[in-house]
Design a protein around this motif. Structure first.
Motif, PDB file in Angstrom:
ATOM      1  N   GLY A 137      33.090  -5.880 -11.024  1.00 27.07           N
ATOM      2  CA  GLY A 137      33.349  -5.180 -11.899  1.00 27.07           C
ATOM      3  C   GLY A 137      34.781  -5.674 -12.661  1.00 27.07           C
ATOM      4  O   GLY A 137      35.100  -6.900 -12.136  1.00 27.07           O
ATOM      5  N   SER A 138      35.087  -4.974 -13.776  1.00 22.01           N
ATOM      6  CA  SER A 138      36.355  -5.439 -14.480  1.00 22.01           C
ATOM      7  C   SER A 138      36.852  -4.304 -15.356  1.00 22.01           C
ATOM      8  O   SER A 138      36.261  -3.416 -15.541  1.00 22.01           O
ATOM      9  N   LEU A 139      37.868  -4.522 -15.731  1.00 13.85           N
ATOM     10  CA  LEU A 139      38.794  -3.875 -16.843  1.00 13.85           C
ATOM     11  C   LEU A 139      37.877  -3.707 -18.107  1.00 13.85           C
ATOM     12  O   LEU A 139      38.080  -2.612 -18.811  1.00 13.85           O
ATOM     13  N   HIS A 140      37.514  -4.971 -18.359  1.00 16.25           N
ATOM     14  CA  HIS A 140      36.378  -4.970 -19.377  1.00 16.25           C
ATOM     15  C   HIS A 140      35.273  -3.890 -19.407  1.00 16.25           C
ATOM     16  O   HIS A 140      34.980  -3.186 -20.582  1.00 16.25           O
ATOM     17  N   ASP A 141      34.967  -3.444 -18.474  1.00 23.34           N
ATOM     18  CA  ASP A 141      33.908  -2.525 -18.311  1.00 23.34           C
ATOM     19  C   ASP A 141      34.420  -1.147 -18.560  1.00 23.34           C
ATOM     20  O   ASP A 141      33.784  -0.200 -19.089  1.00 23.34           O
ATOM     21  N   LEU A 142      35.664  -0.938 -18.155  1.00 25.12           N
ATOM     22  CA  LEU A 142      36.276   0.273 -18.017  1.00 25.12           C
ATOM     23  C   LEU A 142      36.562   0.549 -19.682  1.00 25.12           C
ATOM     24  O   LEU A 142      36.464   1.730 -20.178  1.00 25.12           O
ATOM     25  N   ASP A 143      37.012  -0.409 -20.507  1.00 27.79           N
ATOM     26  CA  ASP A 143      37.409  -0.365 -21.839  1.00 27.79           C
ATOM     27  C   ASP A 143      36.161  -0.091 -22.625  1.00 27.79           C
ATOM     28  O   ASP A 143      36.059   0.664 -23.436  1.00 27.79           O
ATOM     29  N   ALA A 144      34.933  -0.784 -22.212  1.00 30.95           N
ATOM     30  CA  ALA A 144      33.564  -0.440 -22.609  1.00 30.95           C
ATOM     31  C   ALA A 144      33.392   1.146 -22.697  1.00 30.95           C
ATOM     32  O   ALA A 144      32.600   1.369 -23.489  1.00 30.95           O
ATOM     33  N   VAL A 145      33.229   1.565 -21.417  1.00 29.71           N
ATOM     34  CA  VAL A 145      32.862   2.893 -21.229  1.00 29.71           C
ATOM     35  C   VAL A 145      33.794   3.836 -21.868  1.00 29.71           C
ATOM     36  O   VAL A 145      33.319   4.831 -22.561  1.00 29.71           O
ATOM     37  N   ARG A 146      35.073   3.650 -21.840  1.00 30.31           N
ATOM     38  CA  ARG A 146      36.278   4.552 -22.610  1.00 30.31           C
ATOM     39  C   ARG A 146      35.527   4.706 -24.090  1.00 30.31           C
ATOM     40  O   ARG A 146      35.830   5.778 -24.798  1.00 30.31           O
ATOM     41  N   HIS A 147      35.450   3.599 -24.544  1.00 28.99           N
ATOM     42  CA  HIS A 147      34.896   3.774 -26.089  1.00 28.99           C
ATOM     43  C   HIS A 147      33.552   4.432 -26.351  1.00 28.99           C
ATOM     44  O   HIS A 147      33.473   4.909 -27.409  1.00 28.99           O
ATOM     45  N   ARG A 148      32.801   4.551 -25.376  1.00 31.87           N
ATOM     46  CA  ARG A 148      31.601   4.951 -25.552  1.00 31.87           C
ATOM     47  C   ARG A 148      31.405   6.501 -25.222  1.00 31.87           C
ATOM     48  O   ARG A 148      30.594   7.404 -25.927  1.00 31.87           O
ATOM     49  N   VAL A 149      32.198   7.063 -24.418  1.00 33.80           N
ATOM     50  CA  VAL A 149      31.778   8.498 -23.713  1.00 33.80           C
ATOM     51  C   VAL A 149      33.297   9.200 -23.895  1.00 33.80           C
ATOM     52  O   VAL A 149      34.387   8.307 -24.077  1.00 33.80           O
ATOM     53  N   GLU A 150      33.059  10.574 -23.702  1.00 32.10           N
ATOM     54  CA  GLU A 150      34.152  11.428 -23.792  1.00 32.10           C
ATOM     55  C   GLU A 150      34.347  12.387 -22.711  1.00 32.10           C
ATOM     56  O   GLU A 150      34.447  13.411 -22.512  1.00 32.10           O
ATOM     57  N   VAL A 151      33.743  11.836 -21.390  1.00 34.16           N
ATOM     58  CA  VAL A 151      34.219  12.591 -20.121  1.00 34.16           C
ATOM     59  C   VAL A 151      35.208  11.792 -19.545  1.00 34.16           C
ATOM     60  O   VAL A 151      35.511  10.555 -19.419  1.00 34.16           O
ATOM     61  N   PRO A 152      35.656  12.382 -18.339  1.00 32.88           N
ATOM     62  CA  PRO A 152      36.769  11.756 -17.332  1.00 32.88           C
ATOM     63  C   PRO A 152      36.223  10.667 -16.817  1.00 32.88           C
ATOM     64  O   PRO A 152      35.217  10.473 -16.542  1.00 32.88           O
ATOM     65  N   LEU A 153      37.128   9.345 -16.684  1.00 34.83           N
ATOM     66  CA  LEU A 153      36.781   8.167 -16.193  1.00 34.83           C
ATOM     67  C   LEU A 153      37.610   8.147 -14.935  1.00 34.83           C
ATOM     68  O   LEU A 153      38.779   8.384 -15.035  1.00 34.83           O
TER      69      LEU A 153
END
Length: 256
Positions: A96-112
């Motif tokens: 995994g990576s922080l890039h994955d976290l960035d990508a997901v955060r920009h797409r969804v509005e549920v808690p991560l």
């Protein structure tokens, strides 16, 4: 194995700190959009809630899924009933990576949830800077005093600490810290074998105000039903979703 996973994550974070200083990552964290209310998102309800995981690989299973577009997978999760999404950011064994976290955060509005081997404040600030709302703290992986320090630091950032346990002693410790979001992981960290009944053995320890999360050994609706009947409020599911039709499985799971 757990010790080496922590060592690798700490080393990788130190390398990132050479590029982005502690002061800079703190500024980024404090400037980020405020965390979502994860306790509200996972509050006990009529049906079990799902914390769906973006997970490419693991030490026990090896490569499971390519996941070239983690944001797209996260969107599938969110659109099909997941109450929150766990994003693996550990690079070495989980790919995994922080890039994955960035990508997901920009797409969804549920808690991560940033799922990694968190051992210091820098990693927590990183998580907040990259949009995480929840931090994983593994009771077996940290000295008690240090875990409590990191738990309090997480709360100071208005994030939710997620304490993961694997035994009765660990569960009692997590409860004593006042944590409100506690998981019981069915996977033995030494053998990687799973015991689906461990959750049911420990659940009676938890007070009513704790949101109870069942982790690992979730492969089918029968497993989710087993955990729900044992008292789980939430199930964390990774492998089953990334290796099957995630939308179909989530519809089945969230109806239980």
């Amino acid at each position: 194995m757990l010790e080496s996973l922590y060592a690798g994550s700490i080393e990788d974070a130190a390398k990132r700190a050479e590029q982005v200083s502690l002061n800079d990552i703190e500024r980024m964290a404090l400037a980020a959009k405020p965390p979502l209310d994860a306790l509200e998102a996972f509050a006990p309800a009529k049906h079990i809630k799902v914390l769906a995981e973006v997970k490419r690989a693991s030490p026990s299973r090896g490569q499971m899924a390519e996941i070239s577009d983690p944001a797209n997978l996260a969107e599938v999760y969110a659109q099909n009933g997941a109450s929150g999404i766990s994003v693996l950011t550990e690079e070495r064994k989980f790919k995994g990576s922080l890039h994955d976290l960035d990508a997901v955060r920009h797409r969804v509005e549920v808690p991560l949830l940033r799922k990694d081997f968190i051992a210091n404040e820098y990693q927590i600030l990183e998580a907040r800077a990259h949009g995480a709302d929840i931090i994983l703290l593994i009771v077996a992986g940290l000295p008690p005093k240090r875990l409590i320090e990191l738990q309090h630091f997480t709360e100071e950032l208005n994030m939710l600490p997620f304490l993961e346990t694997h035994s009765e002693d660990e569960a009692k410790f997590a409860i004593d810290t006042g944590a409100q979001f506690i998981g019981v992981n069915a996977r033995d960290l030494s053998t990687f074998e799973t015991d689906r009944n461990l959750f049911g053995k420990l659940v009676e320890l938890f007070p009513a105000n704790v949101i109870k999360v069942a982790e690992s050994a979730v492969r089918s609706a029968d497993d989710v039903r087993h955990y729900r009947q044992a008292g789980a409020d939430v199930v964390l599911v990774g492998e089953a979703l990334v290796t099957n039709d995630a939308a179909k499985l989530l519809a089945e799971f969230t109806a239980i």
